[in-house]
Scaffold this active site. Structure first.
Site, PDB file in Angstrom:
ATOM      1  CD1 TRP A 360      44.902  49.828  35.859  1.00  0.00           C
ATOM      2  CD2 TRP A 360      44.195  51.580  34.669  1.00  0.00           C
ATOM      3  NE1 TRP A 360      45.340  49.666  34.558  1.00  0.00           N
ATOM      4  CE2 TRP A 360      44.930  50.728  33.801  1.00  0.00           C
ATOM      5  CE3 TRP A 360      43.654  52.751  34.136  1.00  0.00           C
ATOM      6  CZ2 TRP A 360      45.124  50.990  32.446  1.00  0.00           C
ATOM      7  CZ3 TRP A 360      43.859  53.013  32.779  1.00  0.00           C
ATOM      8  CH2 TRP A 360      44.576  52.147  31.949  1.00  0.00           C
ATOM      9  CG  ASP A 361      42.436  46.218  35.215  1.00  0.00           C
ATOM     10  OD1 ASP A 361      43.348  46.992  35.521  1.00  0.00           O
ATOM     11  OD2 ASP A 361      42.627  45.102  34.702  1.00  0.00           O
ATOM     12  CD  GLU A 491      51.981  47.441  33.148  1.00  0.00           C
ATOM     13  OE1 GLU A 491      52.133  46.293  32.689  1.00  0.00           O
ATOM     14  OE2 GLU A 491      51.342  47.686  34.185  1.00  0.00           O
ATOM     15  CE  LYS A 603      51.113  44.772  29.219  1.00  0.00           C
ATOM     16  NZ  LYS A 603      51.301  44.726  30.668  1.00  0.00           N
ATOM     17  CD  GLN A 604      47.840  48.695  29.136  1.00  0.00           C
ATOM     18  OE1 GLN A 604      48.767  48.002  29.526  1.00  0.00           O
ATOM     19  NE2 GLN A 604      46.709  48.809  29.794  1.00  0.00           N
TER      20      GLN A 604
HETATM   21  C1  BGC Z   1      48.100  45.931  32.270  1.00  0.00           C
HETATM   22  C2  BGC Z   1      47.555  46.848  33.342  1.00  0.00           C
HETATM   23  C3  BGC Z   1      46.431  46.136  34.072  1.00  0.00           C
HETATM   24  C4  BGC Z   1      46.892  44.776  34.602  1.00  0.00           C
HETATM   25  C5  BGC Z   1      45.749  43.975  35.203  1.00  0.00           C
HETATM   26  C6  BGC Z   1      48.536  44.618  32.918  1.00  0.00           C
HETATM   27  O1  BGC Z   1      49.008  43.739  31.933  1.00  0.00           O
HETATM   28  O2  BGC Z   1      49.192  46.525  31.623  1.00  0.00           O
HETATM   29  O3  BGC Z   1      47.076  48.038  32.759  1.00  0.00           O
HETATM   30  O4  BGC Z   1      46.002  46.913  35.142  1.00  0.00           O
HETATM   31  O5  BGC Z   1      47.430  44.016  33.542  1.00  0.00           O
HETATM   32  O6  BGC Z   1      44.753  43.734  34.259  1.00  0.00           O
END
Ligand code: BGC
Length: 765
Positions: A360-361, A491, A603-604
């Site tokens: 999804w990035d 996550e 986390k984000q």
């Molecule tokens: C992030 C995801 C991301 C993935 C790839 C993960 O650590 O939590 O949001 O899509 O890394 O960059």
């Protein structure tokens, strides 16, 4: 303490001094690529020390059979691995009968690497005292042609200082390579043939299972003191996987001998399999015709063109300048936008981690960068990539029990098939569907291209909206639709109910679909008829969707006046991150997973991700309130986190905080904040760095088909500039202390708004 050995410089990444324990990190940081292939900064010559070998070809992957402890129905059969490709850079060297190896030299002095981002060149120089006592001076330059994207070139100079020397170069190409990350310790490449034709060498190999065929090729020339020599190889050998030539040169002290190597890959995705050797010969003949020096000139010109549009300048802050250029450079090395089949992997061409190529990035973070710094076609290609994989997304939905055309796009993919295999992510991290729909909206908002939706986008929006409609269920208790068992962008908590961001995406996607159905019905009736016939869309279905969208539940705390990340969020211990001791961070390396999942640490951006996408649907007061609640609980352990927070801090006028987040996102790899740069770079978050400047400090937004800016200068900067390719005109934005000015390359005056004041920019170039 973060790593700090990279020397600040506006245009280059520079390392001085040879430290063996930095080799793997530098191999990542000094990676080069040209959109079609990429190469970690491995040494050309043999190196017996610790190293992570990596050379990658865009779109070439291996489906590594899934390995999990406990199989769950719905898991994919394989994980698409980014493949370590055959070696084209290899040049083993013997000097006076000794094998040259930086790891065993008596001393290495003046070691310096420079990644010249302005011109797309990687240089390495040093002096070494060999075990025999002979001292040599070495300079190596390597580039992957931005012009002929199947070609790489190397120039390797050696000068003995304190004695004459017999130098033996053994350039080779070799398909006997392994991936560090292989589930079953398998070899991914099957050799087909190797061939020597005069001074050219070719190795043909195919990937097991996926049957991509690749010819890795080379040709070499020898120079002494800058003049080409008629030196033929004294030996040429080929085995099943390898071709190696031997060139012997006798030189006096202080004479420089050079090997020039052309090499690279031609791939069956671009040429018929039985014509690969011809294609490789063709690349070599083009390279020979131009010669190394001309290729170098072309390389500089190609990069000058890229920088002309993509550069961001920052006055008065070299580290910040180096950071943004590094990010822009790597993004351009990873994806050139020329090939709609390709995409942007989280590690690009710099490592194996994350496999796959598309997360999804791409939609949530990368699209704006390519949309604004390249042309509309490139952004459209990124959207078409998902359109072309819609059938697979519908199949993926069916596999999980959805029906009637509901599409769940994969968490990770190469060809549209799901590759990810952790149930709490694969099945539950479904906000990716929201990002894909949002990207369509974002693209149309920015480019004004009304044709994409009737031609392709509506079908994608429909598949996604159908998924959301089926994914929620009616709660008799709440008298609203709820979404159970999801993982949001954060996550660090899994399988939660009513994740605000996922619910918001669901509602927004269904409403956007309904709006676009009306648009296409009215303005593109033929397209609508075609899509309706193909998808069996009915008024009854749309009416149901409207009812579901209008009644989605959002967890909200009346007391705090904020939307909750999920139903149970307030049951958690809400001690802010600032009270955690340094020894406990990063928590993903220091705490058990169980402890992380029960904690409130984020986390984000999660709730704040919705506030980022759908900013105009919330007030500034709401943003402030949610930012102040969630950011103090956020550990930013995803590379995708600091950029969103930097933009929001700037929007709230919190410049110090915005600046700290900016440095963290732009220098994430250079300063190795997450202590993992040896595994590769965080390519997709680099686009977030670009957003932090353009959308954060520049405050750029598109509203009603017009550009709006709210420029805010961090105290540490004297000024900054960036360019925007807006609807076929190029606007340069120049922000200085106290004023913002514009230059326009184009034909029509452009109206923009600065803090809501209209400014008419006349074309000046
Ligand atoms: C992030 C995801 C991301 C993935 C790839 C993960 O650590 O939590 O949001 O899509 O890394 O960059």
């Amino acid at each position: 303490m973060n790593q700090d050995y990279i020397i600040p410089n506006a245009w280059s990444i520079i390392e001085e001094g040879f430290e063996k324990d930095r080799v793997k990190s530098s191999e990542s940081l000094f990676s080069i690529g040209n959109g079609a292939m990429g190469q970690r900064a491995n040494f050309e010559e043999f190196y017996s020390g610790d190293t992570f070998q990596g050379s990658y070809i865009a779109g070439v992957y291996y489906p590594d059979k899934t390995k999990v402890g406990w199989w769950k129905n719905g898991y994919p059969e394989y994980f698409a691995k980014v493949l370590n490709a055959p070696v084209w850079i290899g040049i083993d060297i013997e000097i006076n009968g000794e094998k040259f190896d930086l790891n065993t030299c008596k001393e290495v002095k003046n070691f310096r690497r420079e990644l010249n981002m302005k011109e797309g060149l990687l240089d390495r120089s040093f002096m070494a005292i060999l075990p025999s006592g002979l001292e040599i001076e070495v300079f190596v330059r390597r580039f992957l042609s931005a012009d002929l994207d199947e070609l790489g070139a190397i120039k390797y100079d050696i000068k003995p200082i304190n004695g004459d020397a017999k130098i033996v170069f053994k350039p080779y190409v070799d398909a006997a390579v392994k991936n560090e990350d292989a589930n079953w310790e398998e070899i991914f490449w099957e050799p087909i043939s190797s061939e020597i034709k005069g001074e050219q060498g070719f190795v043909q190999a195919r990937t097991f299972k996926t049957h991509f065929e690749v010819v890795t090729f080379m040709q070499n020339k020898i120079l002494v003191n800058g003049s080409y020599q008629q030196i033929a190889p004294t030996n040429a050998v080929n085995t099943e996987t390898k071709v190696e030539f031997t060139y012997e040169v006798e030189v006096k002290a202080n004479d420089t001998t050079t090997i020039e190597k052309f090499g690279g890959y031609v791939v069956s995705t671009n040429h018929p399999k039985n014509e690969l050797i011809n294609a490789a010969e063709n690349v070599l003949s083009q390279a020979n015709e131009q010669g190394y020096e001309q290729l170098l000139i072309n390389q500089k010109e190609a990069w000058a063109k890229i920088w002309e549009m993509a550069d961001i300048t920052i006055e008065g802050d070299t580290k910040a300048q180096q950071g943004i250029r590094f990010n822009i450079f790597q993004l351009n090395q990873t994806y050139s936008g020329k090939d709609a089949r390709l995409n942007i992997g989280p590690k690009g061409f710099t490592g194996e981690k994350y496999g796959g190529s598309t997360y999804w990035d791409t939609e949530a973070y990368c699209l704006p960068f390519y949309m604004v710094t390249k042309n509309q076609e490139v952004a459209r290609n990124l959207l078409m990539y998902r359109f072309n994989q819609l059938d697979k997304a519908i199949e993926n939905g069916e596999k999980l029990g959805f029906n009637k055309g509901a599409a769940l796009y994969p968490m990770v993919t190469m060809n549209g098939e799901e590759c990810h295999n952790e149930w709490e992510i694969t099945f539950e991290e479904i906000h990716r569907n929201g990002a894909i729909a949002f990207a369509i909206y974002n693209y149309v908002r920015f480019t004004g291209d009304q044709t994409y939706i009737p031609e392709a986008g509506l079908e994608v929006l429909l598949g996604i909206a159908r998924f959301w409609k089926q994914r929620v269920n009616w709660s008799n208790d709440k008298k609203q639709y709820v979404m159970l068992g999801v993982t949001g962008p954060n996550e660090y908590e899994n399988n939660v109910n009513n994740n605000f961001h996922s619910n918001y995406c669901a509602q927004w996607c269904m409403n956007y679909l309904l709006e676009q159905v009306e648009n296409v019905k009215t303005n593109y009736p033929e397209d609508f008829a075609r899509i309706a016939a193909k998808t069996n869309i009915t008024d009854a279905e749309l009416a149901e969707m409207k009812e579901v969208a209008a009644n989605i539940y959002f967890p909200f705390s009346e007391e705090l006046g904020i939307y909750l990340q999920q139903d149970g969020f307030l049951d958690k211990d809400l001690t802010p991150v600032s009270e955690l001791s340094k020894e406990e961070r990063p928590i993903n390396q220091k705490w058990s997973w169980d402890r992380i999942l029960r904690s409130a640490y984020i986390k984000q951006a999660d709730v704040l991700q919705s506030f980022y996408y759908f900013e105009d649907q919330f007030s500034k007061e709401q943003l402030e309130k949610h930012f102040d609640f969630y950011e103090p609980l956020t550990v930013h352990e995803s590379s995708l986190s600091p950029c969103v927070h930097s933009i929001q801090a700037a929007t709230l006028g919190r410049m110090e905080q915005a600046y700290t987040f900016y440095l963290r996102t732009s220098r994430l790899d250079l300063d190795d904040y997450n202590k993992e740069v040896h595994e590769g770079l965080h390519i997709t978050s680099m686009a977030g760095t670009w957003m932090s400047i353009v959308e954060g400090f520049g405050g750029m937004r598109v509203k009603n088909d017009q550009l709006y800016f709210e420029p805010r200068l961090p105290e540490q900067w004297e000024g900054f500039t960036f360019k925007v390719n807006f609807r076929h005109q190029i606007l340069k934005v120049i922000v200085n202390k106290g004023e913002t000015t514009f230059e326009l390359e184009g034909t029509e005056p452009l109206e923009v708004y600065v803090f809501d004041q209209k400014v008419v920019v006349q074309p000046s170039i």
